[in-house]
Design an enzyme around this catalytic site. Sequence first.
Site, short mmCIF file in Angstrom:
data_model
loop_
_atom_site.label_atom_id
_atom_site.label_comp_id
_atom_site.label_asym_id
_atom_site.label_seq_id
_atom_site.Cartn_x
_atom_site.Cartn_y
_atom_site.Cartn_z
CB CYS A 87 -19.58 18.00 -21.46
SG CYS A 87 -19.40 16.21 -21.16
CG HIS A 137 -23.21 16.10 -23.07
ND1 HIS A 137 -22.00 16.57 -23.51
CD2 HIS A 137 -24.05 17.16 -23.09
CE1 HIS A 137 -22.10 17.87 -23.80
NE2 HIS A 137 -23.34 18.24 -23.55
CG HIS A 149 -23.99 21.90 -23.55
ND1 HIS A 149 -23.94 20.82 -24.40
CD2 HIS A 149 -24.81 22.79 -24.14
CE1 HIS A 149 -24.71 21.06 -25.46
NE2 HIS A 149 -25.25 22.24 -25.32
#
Length: 174
Positions: A87, A137, A149
């Site tokens: 990510c 994240h 993402h």
Amino acid sequence: EERYDVLEEVDGWVKIALEGADDDAEEGYGYISAEYADVRYALIEAYEFSPLTGSTGLRNSVVNFAMNYLGNRYVWGGTSLTNGADCSGFVLSVFANYGIYLPRVAAAQAGVGTRVDSSEMLPGDLVFYSSGGGIDHVAIYIGNGQIIHAANSRRGIIISPWNYMSPTKIMNVI
């Protein structure tokens, strides 16, 4: 082979809407393990991002550039848009293409830029999430209530609703 509308994904579970049930009723939804579900997302409507001047044009360019890598592989620790990224590596590499250099990990990226309220989010803003122990994240807001993402090794780079998990922080780095 059955299909259901996905309401949310949390901690390895997928909440689905059950057909024929009242939306407000408790029996209107159920959960299945993400291990047994193939979750796919689609944009509700298509948007054409027109080149503009100033930060709006840059925002659109960042989003369009990121969308080129939709479906690519997730690789933990990776920063390659073509061979795999996690990510934060995905976000780092997308923004580096525009001369915006970010730290390597999501927790550090969350300290860069200006904090934004969810009601004022713009395409290109970074949305951060935590699964309990701190920010772990990051995603890029693409507009229309959605993010792009690098989700995980099974799903790769995908589009999700921006609030598929409760966001911890939203930052403008443009």
